[in-house]
Every structure is written in structure tokens, then in C-alpha cells.
Write a protein that holds these residues in place. Sequence first.
Motif, mmCIF file in Angstrom:
data_model
loop_
_atom_site.group_PDB
_atom_site.id
_atom_site.type_symbol
_atom_site.label_atom_id
_atom_site.label_comp_id
_atom_site.label_asym_id
_atom_site.label_seq_id
_atom_site.Cartn_x
_atom_site.Cartn_y
_atom_site.Cartn_z
ATOM 1 N N ALA A 44 34.984 47.592 23.318
ATOM 2 C CA ALA A 44 36.121 47.214 24.162
ATOM 3 C C ALA A 44 35.821 47.555 25.625
ATOM 4 O O ALA A 44 36.116 46.774 26.536
ATOM 5 C CB ALA A 44 37.382 47.932 23.696
ATOM 6 N N LEU A 45 35.200 48.727 25.827
ATOM 7 C CA LEU A 45 34.859 49.124 27.205
ATOM 8 C C LEU A 45 33.810 48.192 27.806
ATOM 9 O O LEU A 45 33.854 47.894 29.006
ATOM 10 C CB LEU A 45 34.354 50.568 27.211
ATOM 11 C CG LEU A 45 35.456 51.633 27.230
ATOM 12 C CD1 LEU A 45 34.914 52.972 26.784
ATOM 13 C CD2 LEU A 45 36.060 51.754 28.628
ATOM 14 N N ALA A 46 32.882 47.734 26.970
ATOM 15 C CA ALA A 46 31.860 46.807 27.460
ATOM 16 C C ALA A 46 32.522 45.493 27.886
ATOM 17 O O ALA A 46 32.180 44.920 28.938
ATOM 18 C CB ALA A 46 30.814 46.559 26.377
ATOM 19 N N VAL A 47 33.492 45.031 27.092
ATOM 20 C CA VAL A 47 34.225 43.802 27.451
ATOM 21 C C VAL A 47 35.016 44.031 28.734
ATOM 22 O O VAL A 47 35.064 43.171 29.624
ATOM 23 C CB VAL A 47 35.171 43.386 26.282
ATOM 24 C CG1 VAL A 47 36.044 42.218 26.678
ATOM 25 C CG2 VAL A 47 34.369 43.042 25.038
ATOM 26 N N GLU A 48 35.605 45.234 28.839
ATOM 27 C CA GLU A 48 36.377 45.578 30.040
ATOM 28 C C GLU A 48 35.461 45.571 31.270
ATOM 29 O O GLU A 48 35.847 45.092 32.346
ATOM 30 C CB GLU A 48 36.969 46.972 29.837
ATOM 31 C CG GLU A 48 38.143 47.282 30.734
ATOM 32 C CD GLU A 48 38.757 48.621 30.337
ATOM 33 O OE1 GLU A 48 39.109 48.774 29.151
ATOM 34 O OE2 GLU A 48 38.861 49.498 31.201
ATOM 35 N N ALA A 49 34.240 46.085 31.093
ATOM 36 C CA ALA A 49 33.278 46.104 32.201
ATOM 37 C C ALA A 49 32.982 44.680 32.654
ATOM 38 O O ALA A 49 32.878 44.398 33.863
ATOM 39 C CB ALA A 49 31.991 46.807 31.766
ATOM 40 N N LEU A 50 32.870 43.740 31.700
ATOM 41 C CA LEU A 50 32.642 42.329 32.049
ATOM 42 C C LEU A 50 33.836 41.783 32.827
ATOM 43 O O LEU A 50 33.677 41.030 33.800
ATOM 44 C CB LEU A 50 32.457 41.503 30.775
ATOM 45 C CG LEU A 50 31.057 41.447 30.190
ATOM 46 C CD1 LEU A 50 31.063 40.601 28.914
ATOM 47 C CD2 LEU A 50 30.097 40.841 31.204
ATOM 48 N N GLY A 51 35.046 42.175 32.365
ATOM 49 C CA GLY A 51 36.268 41.729 33.040
ATOM 50 C C GLY A 51 36.288 42.178 34.494
ATOM 51 O O GLY A 51 36.564 41.391 35.402
ATOM 52 N N TYR A 52 35.958 43.451 34.718
ATOM 53 C CA TYR A 52 35.905 43.976 36.098
ATOM 54 C C TYR A 52 34.852 43.216 36.908
ATOM 55 O O TYR A 52 35.043 42.928 38.093
ATOM 56 C CB TYR A 52 35.564 45.467 36.091
ATOM 57 C CG TYR A 52 36.758 46.371 35.868
ATOM 58 C CD1 TYR A 52 37.816 46.385 36.766
ATOM 59 C CD2 TYR A 52 36.813 47.233 34.785
ATOM 60 C CE1 TYR A 52 38.901 47.228 36.569
ATOM 61 C CE2 TYR A 52 37.891 48.087 34.586
ATOM 62 C CZ TYR A 52 38.938 48.075 35.483
ATOM 63 O OH TYR A 52 40.002 48.916 35.293
ATOM 64 N N SER A 53 33.725 42.900 36.249
ATOM 65 C CA SER A 53 32.644 42.214 36.971
ATOM 66 C C SER A 53 33.082 40.828 37.441
ATOM 67 O O SER A 53 32.704 40.395 38.529
ATOM 68 C CB SER A 53 31.417 42.058 36.067
ATOM 69 O OG SER A 53 31.034 43.318 35.608
ATOM 70 N N THR A 54 33.888 40.121 36.616
ATOM 71 C CA THR A 54 34.335 38.789 37.049
ATOM 72 C C THR A 54 35.201 38.897 38.305
ATOM 73 O O THR A 54 35.187 38.012 39.151
ATOM 74 C CB THR A 54 35.151 38.065 35.954
ATOM 75 O OG1 THR A 54 36.152 38.936 35.513
ATOM 76 C CG2 THR A 54 34.314 37.591 34.804
ATOM 77 N N VAL A 55 35.972 40.015 38.399
ATOM 78 C CA VAL A 55 36.771 40.205 39.617
ATOM 79 C C VAL A 55 35.840 40.538 40.786
ATOM 80 O O VAL A 55 35.974 39.990 41.888
ATOM 81 C CB VAL A 55 37.813 41.335 39.415
ATOM 82 C CG1 VAL A 55 38.591 41.584 40.701
ATOM 83 C CG2 VAL A 55 38.767 40.976 38.284
ATOM 84 N N ALA A 56 34.860 41.426 40.532
ATOM 85 C CA ALA A 56 33.947 41.850 41.594
ATOM 86 C C ALA A 56 33.147 40.668 42.154
ATOM 87 O O ALA A 56 32.912 40.578 43.359
ATOM 88 C CB ALA A 56 33.005 42.924 41.061
ATOM 89 N N PHE A 57 32.734 39.780 41.260
ATOM 90 C CA PHE A 57 31.906 38.653 41.714
ATOM 91 C C PHE A 57 32.678 37.335 41.722
ATOM 92 O O PHE A 57 32.087 36.259 41.689
ATOM 93 C CB PHE A 57 30.657 38.539 40.817
ATOM 94 C CG PHE A 57 29.792 39.775 40.874
ATOM 95 C CD1 PHE A 57 29.038 40.058 42.009
ATOM 96 C CD2 PHE A 57 29.763 40.678 39.823
ATOM 97 C CE1 PHE A 57 28.265 41.214 42.078
ATOM 98 C CE2 PHE A 57 28.998 41.831 39.883
ATOM 99 C CZ PHE A 57 28.248 42.102 41.018
#
Length: 395
Positions: A44-57
Amino acid sequence: MSVLVQSLSLLGAMQAATVALMLWLGVHSDESRAVRSLHLRASALAVEALGYSTVAFGHYLPAGTATLGGNALNLLAQAMSVVALRMLLGAPLRWRAAVAVGVIGWVGVAWFAAVQPDYRSRVLWGSVAIACNLMLNIEALVRGRWDNWSRARHALLWIFALSLLLLVWRNGMLWLGDTRLDSVLAPSSINVFWMLLSGMQSLFYGLGFLLLYNELLQRQLHVMARVDSLTGVPNRLALEERFTGMLATDAGAHAPFCLLLLDIDHFKSVNDRFGHDCGDKALKALTRRVRDVLRGTDMVGRLGGEEFIVLAPDVGRAAGEALAERIREAVAGAPVSIDDRDLPLTVSVGVAEAELHERDMSTTLRRADKALYVAKHGGRNRVVVAPTYAGGMAR
Ligand SMILES: Nc1nc2c(ncn2[C@@H]2O[C@H](COP(=O)(O)OP(=O)(O)OP(=O)(O)O)[C@@H](O)[C@H]2O)c(=O)[nH]1
């Protein structure tokens, strides 16, 4: 000082990925429910990290990807986290509810992003979905027995309560404040605080989860260390702890209690004639037979080999002898059935009443053992009561 929301998102992604790695690599792999839940939380945290990355990029991605993709990933991560926590706590998983919250949450967000663009309504819709997930988490934490409450549960409850407050604060600022925002990427103190605190919240939640896992593991080990693996009854350590507890109560309330030492007669011949496996089954059958005679407050445990101990509270010497007789008769009264074979068993019993000056089980056990020795040499299948320090051997 100005901070870019994108930079905070990147930081959030790195934090979530680091905690995910920690959860994945920090525990040894096995098929237990606790380890599976930890791995699910890590995913779940790995998916969350991807979610944050879409906002960052988000600026480098096609229009709408950050909003639709980022929220989809975030809501998926939340649903996985709900199931993971419930799995760890042994609560009903409620994965249908978690998925439904995620899907409804995402459809609403998509509606207010693409069909009827309205940032505040979008945030409110998403916040309600997050709040539903938080309530599922809180419900899993507070259900069940209160004596299970621990530091980790308290910590997680605080984290979830603060997360709810953060949602209320964000929506309050958006609806009641002066600032009009149209995106989470817009430079504003609301967005900066939101991104900073929601990133920290996932970090704290990851650590709280690990703490809870650790506590549950310690509890499990505590129980396992006190159970006899063959018969499932308390082992010597558990018996000693119970004895010490009874001694403390005895000293306070002046209530007598007895220790009964049971030894199966000629057990070696059972093993020799029918095999060790049959001997094991006989030990289990004998445990059941003894249990059936006892009151709820008595405890039967295995000392080791073919020796068992019964601790009987509020029982003096005479009543202890009567109880031992009942056990002896229950064992000798009918053979135990093992693999379609009727096996006659008998036990010899040494009974000792605990005395106030005895500080632990070993001294009382020594007296019960002497009485047992007399019972064995008197012909077996009999009960002998140990003397008090002042008296002689009683029969
Ligand atoms: N199947 C099985 N046998 C066990 C276990 N633990 C101890 N034993 C056996 O229990 C037997 C104990 O034998 P002894 O100490 O000679 O005692 P006994 O044959 O019961 O004779 P008395 O106690 O003098 O009546 C040995 O054969 C051990 O191998 C166990 O966990 N499973």
C-alpha cells in the motif's frame, strides 16, 4: 520561506517508499497472518509513493493524469491499508467496503475534475472517502477486548484522529477561508501544510503499524512459551507463574490450595508395545480425561514426559486428596480409545498443600514428588498426600 508542493510530494513519495522497504525487508518471511498484513501495508505504501510521484511530476504528465491517476493510486493505497490493518488485528477484513469507498471516492473526484470541475467539491468528496477509510481503521482498533489495549493501538488511534482533524482543517480552509484554489499544485500555505502533514501522517502510520505488529508478535511468543505443544495445556513455566500468583493470593486471603502431581503408570510399556505415536495420543487423551474432572478454576498442565500437575485453588489437604481420588478413578475407570484400540491407563498421584513459607512451586513440588514416590512404591494407581512440615506422611 516558500516551498513547492511538488517538492513536498516528492519527499512524501520517498518517505512512503522508504517505510515500504522497511516493512518488506524488516520482517522474516513466513505465511502468518501478521507477516501477510505487513507485506500488504508495505505494498500500500509503495502504491502511495507512486501516487505522490504523479503529483510531483504532474507537470510532465498528460493533463488530468495527476488528478485522476494520483487520486486513484491514493484511494487504492487506502483500501489496501484498511484491509492490512484489519488483517493484522484479526478483525473482519471488510475489503468490499474498502473497495466500494475507493471506487465511489474516485468516481466523485473524477466527476468534479472532468465533468463539473469544482476543486472544493472534489476535495470534499475525496476527504469523505478518506474519512470513511479512517473510520474503518478506528473501528478495527477499538473493537474487541479492552485488555488488548497497548501503546501501539493508542498511537495509531491518535494518528487516525489527527488525520480526521487534518481533513476537517483542509476543507474548512477551502470552504470558509478567503483563498480560492483550483488545484493541489497551486502555491498556497493550505496546500503546503496539507502535503507536508499528509506525508508525515503516512510515515507515522507506517511506524505505528510496525509497532503494533511487534506487540502482537511479543504477545504470541508470550503465549507460545507457556503452552505444551503436544497436549495444548499449560507447560511448566505457566504452572510456575500460576503457582506464584496463587501463593500471593493465598498469603493475602488465607485460602489454602493444593498441588497434585500425576504420573502415568508403566507408560514406558505403552510406548514399547504400541509405539511412540500411540503414546503421544495417550498423553492427549489423558489430558482430556483429567480436564473433565476439574472445576473451571483448576489448572492442569504438563510438567514434562508423562507427568502432569493440577493446581487447585481454595482446596485444603482433605479436599485435595478427594480431587486426586476423583482424577485417579476417572482415568482408571475406563480405558482410553486410541486408533480403535482400548488402552487401560492408571495414574499415581502425590498431593501437597502449598504452605505460606514456600516461595515458589519447586518446594511444594518436591513434597508432592516424595508422596508420588510412596504411591508408586505402594503399588501404583493410588493417591498419597504429603505431610505438612510438622506432620508425617498421610494416606
Ligand atoms: N509418547 C511419548 N512418550 C514419552 C514422552 N515423554 C516421555 N515419554 C516416555 O515416558 C516413559 C516414561 O517411562 P518411565 O519414567 O520409566 O516411567 P513408567 O514406565 O511410566 O513407569 P512408572 O512411572 O514407574 O510407573 C518413557 O518411555 C519416555 O520415553 C512423550 O512426549 N511422548
